[in-house]
Design an enzyme around this catalytic site. Structure first.
Site, mmCIF file in Angstrom:
data_model
loop_
_atom_site.group_PDB
_atom_site.id
_atom_site.type_symbol
_atom_site.label_atom_id
_atom_site.label_comp_id
_atom_site.label_asym_id
_atom_site.label_seq_id
_atom_site.Cartn_x
_atom_site.Cartn_y
_atom_site.Cartn_z
ATOM 1 N N LYS A 83 0.853 -1.188 0.000
ATOM 2 C CA LYS A 83 0.000 0.000 0.000
ATOM 3 C C LYS A 83 0.888 1.236 0.000
ATOM 4 C CE LYS A 83 -4.325 1.082 2.386
ATOM 5 N NZ LYS A 83 -5.007 0.926 3.675
HETATM 6 C C1 E4P Z 1 -8.378 1.673 3.646
HETATM 7 O O1 E4P Z 1 -7.510 1.017 3.108
HETATM 8 C C2 E4P Z 1 -8.219 2.395 4.895
HETATM 9 O O2 E4P Z 1 -7.451 1.599 5.763
HETATM 10 C C3 E4P Z 1 -9.527 2.675 5.576
HETATM 11 O O3 E4P Z 1 -10.631 2.357 4.752
HETATM 12 C C4 E4P Z 1 -9.599 4.054 6.153
HETATM 13 O O4 E4P Z 1 -10.833 4.213 6.801
HETATM 14 P P1 E4P Z 1 -11.102 5.412 7.819
HETATM 15 O O5 E4P Z 1 -11.338 6.650 7.020
HETATM 16 O O6 E4P Z 1 -12.351 4.988 8.542
HETATM 17 O O7 E4P Z 1 -9.925 5.511 8.707
#
Ligand code: E4P
Length: 217
Positions: A83
């Site tokens: 990522k």
């Molecule tokens: C996605 O890969 C992220 O880890 C996640 O969806 C972020 O979500 P949040 O905005 O609730 O922290």
């Protein structure tokens, strides 16, 4: 549509994965911090618990650092997806990872222009953050619609991974908008099974069944 779990809680993951409905997992530095455990160990355990893609995020801000970290993360298991943040350095790293055959999830996407660049860089997944856009006063789901149209116009292979999902309605809307996947917090995933009318209907059926005095077996 593939459903991923957004978590670093291995016990919760195993419980939900037992349904056979979890296609993969995403993590981020905040979730790693919440787990209070060493990242490499957590990612290895998650990769052993699910066959599908497991996103593990780099912490470096520069391309060279992202490449070093990403290669190390990718060596943990074949289902690791590196990522990478949607920055200029992140997209240069994404392009190199694509050349090396390492899958990537470009995260923190908040505009269609950013998603276009990520696809051109060869991202495997793009993660538009729906809930955070809603919190910001925008209509998060519009971004999924725009990215879907752009990717279809040019036949990009990059998969749209709806992220920052806050409720079951987000999952439904992302599916209607043509997202390829959604990554869902465990509590929201559990809510996907539920509807008050299902519970009410089942209660009635079971009460009526008891009155028959019958047994199926
Ligand atoms: C996605 O890969 C992220 O880890 C996640 O969806 C972020 O979500 P949040 O905005 O609730 O922290």
């Amino acid at each position: 549509m593939q459903l991923f779990l957004d978590t670093t809680d291995v016990a919760v993951l195993k419980d939900l994965a037992a349904t056979g409905l979890v296609d993969g997992v995403t993590t981020n530095p905040t979730l790693i911090a919440k787990s209070g455990r060493p990242m490499l160990q957590v990612i290895a355990e998650i990769c052993a618990a699910v066959e599908g893609p497991v996103s593990a995020e780099v912490a470096a801000m520069d391309t060279a650092g992202m490449l070093d970290e990403g290669r190390k993360l990718a060596s943990i298991a074949p289902n690791v997806v590196v990522k990478v943040p949607l920055t200029r350095d992140g997209l240069i790293a994404t392009r190199e990872f694509a050349h090396e055959g390492i899958a990537t999830n470009v995260t923190l996407c908040f505009s269609a222009a950013q998603a276009l660049l990520a696809a051109k860089a060869g991202a495997t997944y793009i993660s538009p953050f729906i809930g955070r856009l809603d919190d910001y006063g925008a209509e998060g789901m519009d971004l999924i619609v725009e990215i879907r149209a752009i990717y279809d116009n040019y036949d990009f292979d990059t998969e749209i991974l709806a992220a920052s999902i806050r409720n079951p309605a987000h999952v439904t809307a992302a599916a209607l908008a043509g997202a390829d996947c959604a990554t869902i917090p465990p509590t929201v995933f559990a809510d996907l099974f539920k509807h008050p009318l299902t519970e009410k209907g089942l209660e009635q059926f079971m009460s009526d069944w008891a009155k028959t005095g019958q047994s199926i077996l």
